[in-house]
Design an enzyme around this catalytic site. Structure first.
Site, PDB file in Angstrom:
ATOM      1  N   GLU A   1      57.686   1.153 -19.773  1.00 45.69           N
ATOM      2  CA  GLU A   1      56.337   0.596 -19.906  1.00 45.69           C
ATOM      3  C   GLU A   1      55.811   1.109 -21.232  1.00 45.69           C
ATOM      4  OE1 GLU A   1      52.824   0.111 -20.500  1.00 45.69           O
ATOM      5  OE2 GLU A   1      52.405   1.688 -19.044  1.00 45.69           O
TER       6      GLU A   1
ATOM      7  N   CYS B   1      47.364   2.049 -23.110  1.00 47.22           N
ATOM      8  CA  CYS B   1      48.340   1.047 -23.530  1.00 47.22           C
ATOM      9  C   CYS B   1      47.750  -0.342 -23.439  1.00 47.22           C
ATOM     10  CB  CYS B   1      49.613   1.151 -22.686  1.00 47.22           C
ATOM     11  SG  CYS B   1      49.333   1.001 -20.917  1.00 47.22           S
TER      12      CYS B   1
END
Length: 474
Positions: free
Chosen positions: A250, A284
């Site tokens: 990720e 993120c």
């Protein structure tokens, strides 16, 4: 709450690093010493993997229901001690207590969601061309999982990986960021108290090159799950691929929020500010690009700047991060972009960067393509939806995206055309919940999803069982 020395947790015991070395962990808010952290090496990693390997078979032999019950106890104990755990996060990250408490609650909810899968650990059955043959599927654990994570939301980062990993019957070795060590150790200690057997959840602290790399390369690690930068993710993928280990990555994002000419501008400004600047932009899924239709550009720009200037800055995680962010802003300015507000360090102790809005860089500029992980966002103009989509998709990343519009037709056209793993309409670029699979495309990941029932596919394999019944023997 935080000991002077944060050691490893291996096989249920607190263990000092075999190297005898320690790292200084400073508070981002004032640069004072918070604690010393174990600077572990390959021997420490080897001990943790061995402990996980030894504990895993007995843990995997428990039913999914039984493992889910233990996960639930961990989540409930974390809820009970939410004030203490959140205070640890505040100390080691510098974020507000309100934000830390919200993150603790999110970690609890992840545990409760995964615990419920103990009663819903479904396989499937199917037919076959052969008579009297039934085919069904079972989930089986992988073995030992290496869980390597970032610092930005310490408790949810651990929870999103550790809960599904151990629920699926694996044992795990956690390598948290050296910038957020205490919260990971606190989580693992709570897991022991709640009934996770020693060795099922281990923690090894240290630097990526000295502790993370040996963990990735260890032959007894069956899965590597990593959250962090695309550059580090590539290195992990290459190292794990040499021994065909499963990897879940990720990675970063250069997420865009689009404001159409029919958007509610007040709502769009509110969500743009939250997406770009909350947690000092260290997400993120932060909105580091904002694409605005020409017709409302000036009005939105005015509202965004007013809101950004009114924010109370939050510190970034380290001096190195602060220097890197400020250098990127200086580079953008030197290349001809306009720094509309911010772009400076606050003159006070701690690593504070003013919320920064930049205007006018080209699509090939570094500021347009590089994830900064800081409180910086960039404004772009678009004539309409087609040009907005072209700007949004002109990125190496594809994690999240958002659009503000009153038109369901525009919203669905955007959702279909944007290259992203998560799309949001009339809200921010962040905010996924435990039951929602999360991940991206392009340089933002490798196709797996964290959270949701999709996370069970990361931490388990599927076994296909064929049952053939002989009618003559019945």
């Amino acid at each position: 709450m935080i000991p002077e020395e944060v050691s490893n947790l291996i096989g249920g015991s607190v263990v000092a690093p075999s190297t005898g070395d320690w790292l200084d962990k400073l508070r981002p808010a004032d640069e004072t010493l918070l604690c010393r952290v174990a600077r572990s090496g390959a021997d420490d990693v080897g001990s943790a993997v061995a402990a996980a390997r030894a504990a895993q078979p007995e843990w995997a032999a428990r039913t999914a229901v039984a493992r889910g019950d233990v996960v639930r106890e961990v989540a409930l104990l974390l809820r009970e001690r939410r004030e203490e755990s959140s205070a640890i996060v505040v100390e080691e990250t510098g974020k507000s207590a309100e934000l830390a408490l919200g993150e603790t609650d999110a970690a609890v909810e992840m545990g409760l969601f995964i615990a419920g899968e103990g009663r819903r650990s479904y396989g499937r059955t199917t037919t076959a061309s052969m008579a009297h043959r039934t085919v069904l599927t079972l989930r089986q654990p992988l073995g030992v999982a290496a869980l390597i994570m970032s610092f930005n939301t310490p408790l949810p980062n651990v929870a999103w990986k550790a809960f599904p990993a151990i629920f699926c019957g694996n044992a795990a070795v956690v390598k948290p960021s050296e910038h957020a060590p205490a919260s990971a150790s606190f989580f693992a200690q709570l897991a022991l108290e709640a009934g996770v057997p020693p060795g099922v959840l281990n923690v090894v602290h240290g630097l990526g090159a000295e502790a993370g790399a040996p963990l990735v390369e260890h032959p007894d690690v069956d899965l590597v799950s990593f959250t962090g930068s695309a550059a580090t993710g590539r290195a992990i993928n290459e190292a794990a691929a040499r021994r065909l280990a499963k990897t879940c990555l990720e990675l970063g994002g250069k997420n865009a929020l689009v404001v159409c000419d029919d958007a509610g501008l007040g709502n769009a400004v509110t969500w743009a500010v939250a997406s770009a600047f909350s947690n000092a932009g260290q997400r993120c899924a932060s909105a580091s690009r904002i694409v605005v239709f020409d017709a409302v550009y000036d009005a939105f720009r005015e509202g965004l700047l007013e809101a950004a200037r009114s924010l109370e800055p939050q510190p970034v995680i380290s001096r190195e991060a602060m220097v890197r962010i400020l250098h990127a802003v200086e580079q953008a300015d030197a290349e001809g972009a306009a720094v509309l507000t911010g772009g400076r360090r606050l003159e006070r102790p701690g690593w504070y960067v003013e919320p920064t809005v930049i205007e006018g860089p080209g699509p090939a500029a570094a500021i347009s393509r590089t994830e900064l992980f800081g409180p910086v966002t960039v404004l772009y103009r678009a004539a309409g939806l087609e040009e907005a989509l072209r700007i949004v998709n002109d990125s190496p990343y594809g994690l999240t995206a958002a659009i503000h519009t009153a038109s369901v037709h525009r919203a669905l056209q955007f959702a279909e055309g944007v290259q992203a793993g998560v799309v949001v309409v009339n809200a921010g670029t962040h905010g996924s919940e435990p039951h929602m699979g999360f991940g991206g495309v392009k340089d933002s990941g490798t196709g797996w999803r964290e959270a949701g029932i999709e996370s069970l596919d990361v931490y388990s394999d599927q076994k296909v069982v064929n049952l053939v019944v002989d009618p003559a023997k019945t």
